[in-house]
Design an enzyme around this catalytic site. Structure first.
Site, short mmCIF file in Angstrom:
data_model
loop_
_atom_site.label_atom_id
_atom_site.label_comp_id
_atom_site.label_asym_id
_atom_site.label_seq_id
_atom_site.Cartn_x
_atom_site.Cartn_y
_atom_site.Cartn_z
CB VAL A 96 66.11 57.80 -18.23
CG1 VAL A 96 66.51 59.48 -18.49
CG2 VAL A 96 67.47 57.16 -18.54
CB CYS A 97 64.10 61.65 -14.22
SG CYS A 97 62.72 62.91 -13.92
#
Lengths: 135, 99, 119
Positions: C77-78
């Site tokens: 997940v960024c």
């Protein structure tokens, strides 16, 4: 972990590999966040010494028009960042001629130096990439 | 190159842009709402049909079935399932999504 | 072959995440590898364990977690996109981790293909 590389340590598997990366921008800024977050990936990619290019097609050309003033909508004006790309050695910016014309724009309306190419040339540029990331 | 499109040609310009910027011999895979571009009798059918002269057009069958248009598929469109989608990505040197 | 996958939309709102999952599942069934799925833009919402869909609907988050567990898929997940949207370590479902955009670029460099799913 390095902030410059977006949380990864350069390892043997990425070192020495140079791929052709194209970031394809087809969306206008501010109405959605895609343009801004695309730019964030572009900046990170600079740390990886890849052969990076940006393409502006369709409403993506609106990302780089001059005269953006965002105070009235309380959003960050990120358009100056496109001019800073050169400092990151990202110098291949392509704009599709047909997209500009369809929007009544010319190269003089753009805030950064670009290469305006016709559809056929843009199509060839895309086809020769290893990785195309579009937003 | 494999071009992946997921927008209805009657609502957005992704199919048009893809057809304009796909080089001769490329493959175009229509998924999600783009499967409407694979159906006959629409305002967009003629241009997709014409594009078949230069491009191979594929459509994702599960997306056509879900939308009730599996029976309206245009002649010349190749139907694939997700396994076929994977094959198309693997067979082409690169791919691009027209979001 | 190694496939990297980029998911740019949240669950339930857009089919992109469903298509990405079906693609990943089909690739693995065919003997390919999906070493990493990267979640960007609203795609970061795929990672929250607070997700509770109705009983008769697919559980998109759990589906990703299961794929990660069974096939060693790295679900990234960024961090920047996640922080903007309130996605932090404490809400992550099993199998997900938060990291930087470099993980996406790295996937593009290391794997044979990178396939984007979005809107």
């Amino acid at each position: 972990m390095s902030d410059v590389t977006g949380g990864i340590d350069m390892d043997d598997e990425t070192e020495g590999v140079v791929k052709k990366f194209m970031f394809l921008n087809r969306k206008a800024p501010y109405g959605t966040i895609y343009a801004l977050e695309a730019l964030e990936v572009v900046l990170i990619s600079a740390a990886f010494d890849q052969d990076v290019s940006l393409a502006f097609v369709d409403d993506g050309v609106y990302q780089i028009v001059k005269g953006q003033h965002t105070k009235g909508i309380d959003q960050k004006n990120f358009s100056p960042t496109y001019r800073a790309l050169e400092g990151y050695d990202i110098e291949k910016l392509y704009v599709e001629k047909e997209s500009l014309e369809a929007r009544g724009l010319t190269e003089e309306d753009l805030l950064v130096d670009v290469q305006v190419v016709d559809s056929a040339a843009m199509a060839n540029l895309m086809a020769e990439q290893d990785v195309v990331i579009s937003f | 190159m494999l071009h992946i499109v997921n927008k209805s040609p009657l609502e957005r310009n992704a199919v048009d842009s893809c057809l304009r910027l796909a080089t001769k011999g490329s493959a175009v895979l229509l998924i999600e709402d783009a499967v409407y571009a694979a159906t006959k009798g629409t305002a967009a059918s003629a241009k997709v049909q014409a594009a078949m002269a230069n491009l191979k057009i594929y459509a994702l069958a599960p997306d056509m079935e879900a939308r009730g248009v599996a029976g309206r598929v245009m002649e010349g469109v190749n139907l694939v399932d997700y396994s076929g989608f994977v094959d198309l990505v693997a067979e082409h040197k690169n791919c691009q999504s027209w979001l | 072959m190694k496939f990297g996958i980029l998911v740019n939309e949240g669950p339930y709102n857009h089919q992109a995440t469903d298509s990405a999952y079906q693609f990943a599942k089909a690739a693995i069934e065919k003997g390919h590898q999906v070493p990493r799925v990267f979640f960007y833009h609203d795609g970061v919402y795929n990672s929250t364990r607070l997700t509770e869909p109705p009983q008769d609907d697919r559980h998109i988050v759990n589906r990703w977690s299961k794929l990660a567990e069974e096939h060693k898929v790295d679900l990234v997940v960024c961090v920047a996109a996640g922080l903007r949207r309130g996605i932090k370590d404490e809400v992550l479902a099993p199998g997900f981790r938060i990291s930087g955009l470099g993980q996406l670029v790295e996937a593009g460099i290391q794997y044979d293909r990178l396939v984007t799913f979005g809107d």
